[in-house]
Design an enzyme around this catalytic site. Structure first.
Site, PDB file in Angstrom:
ATOM      1  N   GLU A  60       0.821  -1.227   0.000  1.00  0.00           N
ATOM      2  CA  GLU A  60       0.000   0.000   0.000  1.00  0.00           C
ATOM      3  C   GLU A  60       0.844   1.263   0.000  1.00  0.00           C
ATOM      4  OE1 GLU A  60      -0.643  -2.577   2.008  1.00  0.00           O
ATOM      5  OE2 GLU A  60      -2.721  -3.193   1.609  1.00  0.00           O
ATOM      6  N   HIS A 129      -9.851  -4.736  10.389  1.00  0.00           N
ATOM      7  CA  HIS A 129     -10.507  -4.502   9.096  1.00  0.00           C
ATOM      8  C   HIS A 129     -11.795  -3.684   9.227  1.00  0.00           C
ATOM      9  CE1 HIS A 129      -7.716  -7.450   7.623  1.00  0.00           C
ATOM     10  NE2 HIS A 129      -8.297  -7.561   6.447  1.00  0.00           N
TER      11      HIS A 129
END
Lengths: 325, 335
Positions: A60, A129
């Site tokens: 990322e 998450h």
């Protein structure tokens, strides 16, 4: 007018951009061959080819930093982060590069980029998450941050983000991709930095964004049964923040409640509440009522997760406490 | 004591008088950087430059040697020890110095300072101050060159400290799988701030073999030899422009001063410093030119004088420049 889901509205906005602007390309994890973790870019690779639809390694920080470089060189990257929780890995690139580059170069560099990311809890995805870091990113000057809660706003805000000169964090409520709504025809846009009054009422102002709007609309229905007319305001834009719309509503209602589906402490609604106290304390009949998620890591177990999430009852109880209604 | 680079054979190939102007230019750039950095140190002690100041003294051969192979359409990205790269890339000496002084005439209007020199018009996309953070940015600039087919490339400078950051590995991987036109240039000065690379790096202080594990061709050179730097960069850049994908160069070098002005560098022993001082490119390069009769002592003196004058003018320009208006606080936040 057409009825679309939020997912379809985002797809429409992305395809328009791919078709109209050769400098637009999309990159992220599993957005190409797999079609996107939430199927937003399904079929794009076949249609637009690997130059414009780039599957990335699970890196990322690096693909967001590469997006910054590409944007600085005149392209318009659209980056998908699979979950806004994963933005943590890339915070250096988002904050120090995307947001700070323009200022620390004395205005020499522009970073026109859109970072799309599903956000929020509610699907039993546990602690790592389920977070809502748009509330952190909204604090950072140099980038903008929006979060639609309707298909029309999703398309209108995405169009604005795709023509903005800055990096825009586009936070998509992960549990709302299937929400349907009417989307006007033609090239309408929704300006970044403008809240939306989704329901009019003169008795109390309820403010949230994203997933929080569903809770507020349910609460407004409950209140209406008791003859209390709530004005429901969707921030849409966390940065810049449109306090004018909220303050104007409070001038009318003299009562305000903020709802954050993210953790309550330090969230964007803490800022909204603080600014309301500054800008409208003379107009308020009591302290701003605040509801937010519990200040704990997100649990996996369904009952525990629901316990951490704000509910309609929490909204009603908070209003009772602040305003006795 | 770390003297590994001493064993590297000089790679310079001298082609007679044709090289004279080129060599004088390399010497001019190294003198300009050295003199600029000496002046910075002095102005820092006078309080005209504040914040963090990292001097490039000792590493001049790298910036000077690399930039000769670059074109206008190329991008340069570097770390916070960035003045040398800026000057060698041809940024205005006055405006680089004024930035260090925090003046309105600085390249970033005094908002960036020593660690954040930018000149977008010259493809100089910054000094960056989070170690390794600049590597992904450079990959994106290279991606834009590739996407638009400009024929340009990106060069990214980083130090031995950056190789222990995840983005170093991620960026090499991304550049390799996408065949990005990107030159990784490692300035291995053997210390990450005050910690010796041999104490932080498994597998020894030679970093370039890591690039090979990503399929990136890599070379190690003597960073105190400006001709070796120029030659290795020229070869790598030629291959990158030919579409061969990313390349990697590791240059062993040494900073003669501490990490920043706050660092007396007590973690290095005198013998080690003396060894590297004896390899000072500002001494060895002009000596080579004299030995091979590529320049006269007078010609070299003229070059030094012009560099000294340019830096003196830059200091004067900076001292006479106004500070940024208070209203500048709120400009350049958004486009």
């Amino acid at each position: 007018m057409a009825e679309l889901t939020i997912r379809q509205a985002i797809q429409r906005g992305l395809e328009e951009a791919l078709q109209n602007d050769p400098n637009v390309f999309i990159m992220g994890e599993d957005i190409g061959k797999y079609g996107g973790a939430y199927a937003v870019t399904s079929g794009f690779l076949e249609k637009y080819g690997p130059k414009r639809i780039k599957d990335t390694p699970i890196s990322e920080a690096t693909f967001i930093g590469a997006g910054v470089g590409a944007a600085a060189a005149g392209l318009r990257p659209v980056i998908e982060i699979m979950s806004i929780s994963f933005s943590l890995v890339a915070f250096d690139q988002i904050v120090n590069m995307a947001a700070n580059l323009r200022y620390m170069s004395g205005g020499q560099i522009k970073v026109p980029m859109v970072i799309r990311a599903p956000t929020g809890a509610g699907a039993q995805l546990a602690a790592t998450h389920s977070q809502s870091f748009e509330t952190w990113l909204a604090e950072v000057p140099g980038i903008k941050c929006v979060a639609p809660s309707t298909p029309a706003d999703a398309l209108g805000l995405l169009r604005s983000a795709l023509s903005d000169g800055n990096t825009v964090i586009f936070a998509e409520p992960a549990q709302m991709y299937g929400v349907k709504g009417d989307v006007p025809d033609g090239r309408f846009t929704v300006p970044i930095g403008k809240a939306s009054v989704q329901r009019s009422g003169g008795d109390v102002t309820l403010v949230s964004y994203g997933h929080g709007m569903r809770v507020l609309h349910s609460a407004a229905e409950d209140l209406a049964k008791r003859g209390i007319e709530a004005e429901v305001v969707d921030l849409r834009s966390l940065s810049p923040l449109d306090m004018d719309t909220i303050v104007a509503s409070v001038h009318k209602t003299n009562r305000a409640l903020t709802l954050d589906m993210a953790r309550r402490t330090g969230g964007i609604m803490a800022e909204v509440a603080a600014r309301l106290q500054e800008a409208a304390s003379d107009w308020l009949d009591g302290p701003v009522a605040r509801v937010g998620a519990e200040d704990v890591p997100w649990p996996y177990n369904r009952e525990l997760e629901q316990e951490a999430l704000p509910r309609v009852e929490d909204v009603l109880a908070s209003l009772k406490k602040s305003y006795g209604i | 004591m770390n003297t590994r680079a001493a064993k590297a054979k000089p790679k310079a190939h001298v082609n007679g008088a044709n090289d004279k102007q080129e060599f004088l230019e390399l010497y001019r750039q190294m003198c300009l950087i050295r003199q600029f950095e000496e002046a910075c140190g002095e102005q820092y002690s006078r309080g005209n430059i504040r914040g963090f100041l990292h001097l490039y003294i000792g590493q001049e051969a790298i910036a000077a040697g690399v930039m000769r192979s670059l074109r206008a359409e190329d991008y340069v990205v570097t770390h916070y020890r960035d003045h040398g790269h800026a000057l060698a890339r041809g940024l205005d000496t006055n405006r680089v110095m004024a930035e260090l002084f925090g003046r309105a005439t600085g390249l970033s209007k005094g908002k960036g300072g020593s660690m954040h020199i930018f000149d977008a018009a010259k493809g100089f996309m910054g000094g960056h101050a989070i170690v390794g953070g600049q590597l992904p940015l450079a990959a994106g600039l290279a991606l834009a060159c590739q996407y638009k087919g400009t024929g340009g490339i990106a060069v990214v400078f980083f130090g031995d400290g950056a190789v222990n950051q995840g983005v170093f590995h991620e960026t090499m991987n991304l550049a390799a799988i996408w065949d990005l036109p990107l030159l990784f240039f490692l300035e291995n000065n053997l210390y990450g701030m005050g910690t010796a690379a041999e104490r932080t790096r498994a597998g020894g202080v030679d970093i370039y073999p890591i690039a090979g594990s990503y399929g990136i061709e890599a070379a190690m050179i003597d960073g105190m030899d400006v001709l070796a730097v120029r030659e290795a960069t020229g070869e790598a850049v030629k291959k990158i422009r030919a579409g061969e994908g990313p390349k990697f160069i590791e240059a062993k070098t040494y900073r003669f001063h501490g990490h920043s002005m706050a660092d007396p560098a007590r973690y290095r022993d005198h013998a080690e410093l003396d060894y590297w001082l004896s390899r000072d490119p500002l001494k060895s390069f002009p000596k080579m030119m004299l030995d091979r009769e590529l320049a006269t002592a007078e010609e070299l003196a003229v070059v030094r004088k012009s560099a000294d004058d340019e830096v003196a003018s830059a200091v004067k320009f900076s001292l006479e420049s106004p500070p940024p208006a208070k209203s500048e606080l709120f400009t350049d936040v958004y486009a």
